[in-house]
Design a protein around this motif. Structure first.
Motif: not given
Length: 178
Positions: A71-82
């Motif tokens: 949730l707070n990372q900058k280098d994450v690819p597109p994601f859905v938080f379930i």
């Protein structure tokens, strides 16, 4: 909750090219159900959070996770938080938030290994199905990767009922006509 590096609005997943998903270890049952409704969903429970990010990016997949570390990372690819830990709520969230088409490709993928299913001649699988099934069914599908054989049965009706109860499949769905 859909997120990417730029906090763009949720993409419309009902477009011509269906989304491809990568599910982490926290959403395994969701991965199976996304396959059941026909979405290409890789499940990689053995990967660390860094490995999941790397694979989602490498394969161009939308990451599905319950892990708050993303949730707070900058280098994450597109994601859905379930949000929920219950798979029914998870499936409803993904179908609703991403506006997934639940009926068009229903039961076209292997729920175990994610491969698209192919029609197979009855004669080629006679030894692979129970005698009663052989006598009462004329259409069969097979997974070319893991060789599982599928046919329309009570399982199909239970899947349809589950999807109706979740409110993601309309009563008069064209999926029932297939």
């Amino acid at each position: 909750m859909i997120s990417d590096q730029n906090s763009k609005p949720a993409p419309d997943m009902s477009a011509a090219i269906p989304p491809r998903f990568l599910a982490d270890r926290m959403v395994g049952k969701l991965a199976k159900w996304l396959r059941i409704i026909g979405y290409d969903t890789v499940y990689m429970p053995q990967l660390s959070p860094e490995g999941v990010k790397r694979e989602a990016r490498r394969q161009g997949r939308l990451l599905l996770t319950r892990s708050t570390c993303f949730l707070n990372q900058k280098d994450v690819p597109p994601f859905v938080f379930i949000q929920s830990d219950r798979f029914r709520d998870q499936l409803k969230q993904v179908c609703t938030d991403l506006r997934l088409d639940v009926s068009t490709h229903l039961l076209t993928r292997c729920s175990v290994c994610n491969q698209e299913l192919a029609a197979v001649e009855r004669e080629h699988i006679q030894q692979r199905v129970p005698e009663y099934v052989w006598q009462t069914h004329s259409t069969f599908l097979r997974c070319e990767k893991c060789c599982r054989v599928y046919w329309g049965a009570t399982h199909r009706e239970r899947v349809l009922e589950e999807l109706r109860e979740l409110g993601v499949l309309q009563e008069a769905s064209s999926a029932e006509e297939k």
